[in-house]
Design a protein around this motif. Structure first.
Motif: not given
Length: 861
Positions: A585-586, A593-594, A603-604, A634-636
């Motif tokens: 995870x950057x 996130x899940x 989304x990732x 964007x969550x990750x």
């Protein structure tokens, strides 16, 4: 110097047996340094080679974002960039090969196959090693090809055969020189061969063009930072990106091994110094009576002081010169034993050999410094009565205080915020200080072991009550320092295994992915997914969808209106997917996130979004087209090292990414809700524990029966690569550590033998008052056992402290977040080795002692 030599010669030759034992102890200590430095250098070279075989030696690449050809003149420019050691051009094109006289086939008709071809520079191919040769050799000249197994079977070709490149105009003949290793993927896998770049450019009409540049950087270069910095030198759509070995983190394991080698070298040097100092102290204590007599008849303090330093330097230099070939021989034996793993043979470390000789000499001088000072300060009367002096409890308390002070200084060295300052303070300050601390603490630890284990050992060895515990109490410094010398080797074993286990665990976790894969280019419906999940041997089946989507609105990649705007949407079930695959995870975290992914509007994304438009956590983008467009948060920002290895190994990157510039990860329910599809193209399988290779072959046959058109491929080959890097390299370093432990135990055995020689009067008196040869022998064995146990206690504590510090250094300099591992089995095996080897090393001196009558013992003293 001339005035000192008679005293030094008398010290060296007066008791030749004791001198020989001390030289042997120094030689073994020096061989310990050579064995550790060269052994770990050999293991490091093996790790480098294993990573290069699997991932190539490329650190970074310069490529066109949309896989288009570009001007080959860029290669010359790249070679001038800072930190670039080597650079080689690559050209991808398709050609048609024909074999007019196929072997091993019944039909006489020619065979023809259209293949994807990678043009390589013969002068650079051996360095970059993008494929591993299974049969034959690499390309060395013009009009030579290396085939993949699929093409070799299709053309019924082998090394030595001649093929024709079919084209408009006159065909070009090429010679097959090798076949490279490549896991079989079945119908999904496209043939990929290698050919010399000049020939491919000619037949594909792409002279003066390349499709990629492979770059090898100077050692120690931060590849990701370098790639980001050089990106400004090229114009979009050209990009500079780290290679797979960097993205997967395997380069960090290599960096970690280099760091380990430096620290282990320093520790081995300290072990050498401890053994030499203990031996020299034992020798001087034996000679104090003679020094008292010499003082009484006119010898000066300076003469006694200088003579001891001269004796120490002679013993150190002689032992160092003898130790180098012993250490080299040991590493050669280990390289031969692990010859299947260390294909390049042993790697000799010249710096380690020089350090061994110079360190042994310096250790001899430093080891004799304390005895020399004591010899110069002692009065004649005090020297004659030295054997009657009882050890002072106050001195032991002062040693404990000094040890705690050293540990406090070491801890203070961890406070600077700059990691480079912390590192060098640790290597040249903290590391020696904590060794000195535990060396001093070995004295009270030996006393404690003598009190706790003495009565039990007396019963086991059938010694008179109080004889062993009393002997340990009378000689805490001699026995404690000898245990301290052995302690350092124990710490090498403990710290090496602890950090090694932690690195391998991290490596296995970093490339964690499925046990097997099922692929189907036409997609897998829910019914077909269920049939795959129900196959024998499948414990869990996880569907993964690949759906091309358009980026609506702003152009994220490239210039507006130019280049594809597609992304690959990876549909997945977040919780089981993350349990089966490792994601780095950057930005963001699984915990946050899940839940957002499961809500269906998040989304990732891959790192390209972050690099190209600084779109990270919290940014919003629209995906789809027309009525099916939807906005997502964007969550990750993630990378998947294991999947990177899998996509490269199985060729999936070319299959799914040719018409897209990046990918996004979306919950499968959201894919179905927004884009009305739930078909999977890949199923990741977790197989039953203990499933054999034969069972996997049966599963491979069962998959197309259950789902026509589907292909099964095992992850066993990739896991085998990880185990090769991990398990075998760990076995090499463990063997080096055990060998170092055995060397140190033998060296300490020589010190024990020298100690026996120094106590001949004591043993003569014990024999004269009724003690049997067996009693004397069992007493010495009991003392050796007490020292070995004390060494295990202090060495384990020191080793765990070094391992904890190693974890911190790996975090600072290799970017690895390792767990602190307690190596239980290694410690138990090491303890058995320490006690056994120490007892065996002392056995010859015990046998000689028992053969002498009491009168001879009293006379020799």
């Amino acid at each position: 110097m001339r005035a000192l030599w008679p005293f030094a010669r008398r010290s060296l030759l007066g008791r030749r047996g004791r001198t020989a034992l001390l030289v042997a102890a120094v030689a073994l200590a020096a061989s310990l340094v050579v064995a550790v430095t060269s052994g770990l250098r050999t293991a490091q070279a093996s790790l480098d080679a294993a990573v290069a075989r699997a991932m190539g030696a490329t650190d970074a690449r310069v490529v066109h974002r949309y896989a288009q050809p570009f001007d080959a003149a860029l290669l010359d420019e790249v070679r001038t960039w800072p930190q670039v050691e080597r650079a080689a051009g690559r050209l991808l094109a398709s050609i048609t090969l024909q074999h007019d006289k196929p072997a091993f086939t019944e039909e006489a008709a020619a065979r023809k196959s259209t293949v994807r071809c990678r043009g390589v520079d013969p002068a650079e191919d051996a360095f970059f090693r993008e494929v591993e040769i299974a049969e034959g050799r690499r390309i060395e000249g013009a009009r030579e090809v290396v085939l993949d197994p699929q093409t070799a079977v299709a053309l019924a070709a082998k090394p030595g055969d001649t093929l024709r490149i079919v084209r408009f105009g006159k065909p070009v003949e090429v010679r097959v020189v090798g076949i490279y290793k490549r896991p079989e993927l079945g119908a999904l896998q496209r043939p990929l061969i290698e050919i010399d770049l000049a020939t491919l450019a000619d037949v594909s009409k792409r002279s003066g063009q390349l499709t990629g540049i492979s770059v090898a950087l100077a050692e120690g270069t931060d590849v990701e930072a370098w790639s980001a910095a050089q990106a400004e030198r090229v114009k979009d759509p050209m990009i500079v990106e780290p290679a797979e070995r960097v993205r997967t983190g395997l380069d960090k394991q290599v960096a970690a091994s280099q760091l380990s080698t430096l620290i282990a070298t320093m520790i081995a040097f300290l072990s050498c110094a401890a053994i030499v100092a203990t031996g020299m102290t034992t020798a001087v204590l034996e000679e104090l009576r003679e020094m008292g007599i010499a003082r009484a008849i006119g010898a000066t303090r300076a003469q006694l002081f200088g003579a001891q330093l001269l004796s120490g330097s002679v013993i150190g230099l002689g032992g160092g010169l003898l130790g180098v070939p012993i250490g080299i021989a040991l590493v050669a034996i280990l390289a031969w034993w692990f010859r299947d793993t260390i294909q390049g043979g042993a790697a000799f470390d010249a710096a380690g050999a020089a350090l061994a000789v110079g360190g042994a000499t310096l250790s001899g001088v430093l080891g004799s410094l304390f005895p020399a000072v004591r010899a110069a300060r002692i009065s004649p009367l005090e020297a004659l009565a030295i054997r009657a002096r009882e050890p002072r409890g106050r001195a032991v308390l002062l040693a404990i205080g000094a040890a705690l002070g050293c540990i406090a200084i070491w801890a203070a060295g961890l406070l600077p915020s700059d990691r480079n300052t912390r590192f060098w303070m640790y290597v040249f300050g903290g590391l020696p200080l904590i060794h000195v601390a535990w060396f001093l603490l070995s004295v009270p630890i030996t006393m404690a072991v003598g009190r706790a284990a003495g009565p039990l050992l007396e019963r086991v060895l059938r010694l008179p009550r109080g004889l062993l515990s009393g002997s340990v109490a009378r000689m805490p410094w001699r026995l404690g320092f000898t245990a301290g010398a052995l302690m350092v080797a124990v710490s090498i074993l403990v710290s090496t295994r602890s950090n090694g286990d932690a690195i391998i665990r991290d490596l296995r976790e970093r490339v964690r992915f499925a046990d097997g894969f099922v692929f189907c280019t036409s997609g897998l419906s829910r019914d077909e997914q269920a049939r795959v999940a129900a196959l024998p041997g499948v414990a869990e089946a996880l569907p993964v969808g690949y759906l091309p989507l358009k980026l609506a609105g702003e152009q994220v990649f490239g210039v507006e209106g130019m280049g594809p705007s597609n992304v690959v949407c990876v549909g997945f079930e977040p919780r089981p997917f993350l349990a089966m695959n490792r994601l780095d995870w950057l930005q963001g975290s699984p915990e946050t996130a899940i839940p957002r992914l499961e809500q269906g509007d998040a989304i990732l994304v891959a790192p390209e979004f972050l690099v190209a438009r600084n779109m990270g956590v919290g940014s919003r983008i629209r995906l789809g087209s027309g009525a099916n467009e939807a906005e997502f948060e964007i969550v990750g920002v993630v990378t998947a090292g294991g999947l990177d290895i899998a996509t490269q190994t199985f060729g999936m990157r070319q299959i799914y990414m040719e018409q897209a510039v990046s990918c996004v990860f979306m919950d499968f329910n959201a894919v179905e809700r927004h884009f009305d599809t739930r078909d999977a193209y890949i199923m990741q399988l977790r197989l039953d524990a203990g499933l054999s290779e034969a069972d996997e072959k049966k599963l491979e046959s069962a998959v197309p029966d259950a789902v026509p058109g589907a292909v099964f491929s095992s992850g066993r080959a990739i896991r085998g690569f990880v185990e090769e890097i991990g398990g075998k390299v760990l076995a090499i370093t463990g063997a080096v550590a055990l060998a170092a432990l055995a060397l140190a135990a033998i060296g300490v055995g020589s010190v024990v033998a020298a100690g026996i020689s120094a106590r001949t009067r004591e043993f003569g008196v014990l024999r004269a008052i009724g003690g049997s040869n067996g009693t004397v022998a069992r007493l010495v064995l009991g003392e050796t056992a007490v020292m070995a146990i004390a060494a295990m206690v202090s060495g384990s504590a020191l080793g765990l402290q070094l391992a904890w510090m190693g974890v911190s250094l790996y975090r600072d300099f290799a970017g690895l977040r390792l767990a602190w591992v307690f190596p239980t089995w290694s410690l138990l095996v090491g303890g058995l080795v320490v006690i056994t080897v120490a007892l065996l090393a002392a056995a010859p001196a015990i046998v000689r002692l028992c053969r002498k009558p009491a009168r001879e013992l009293l006379a020799s003293a």
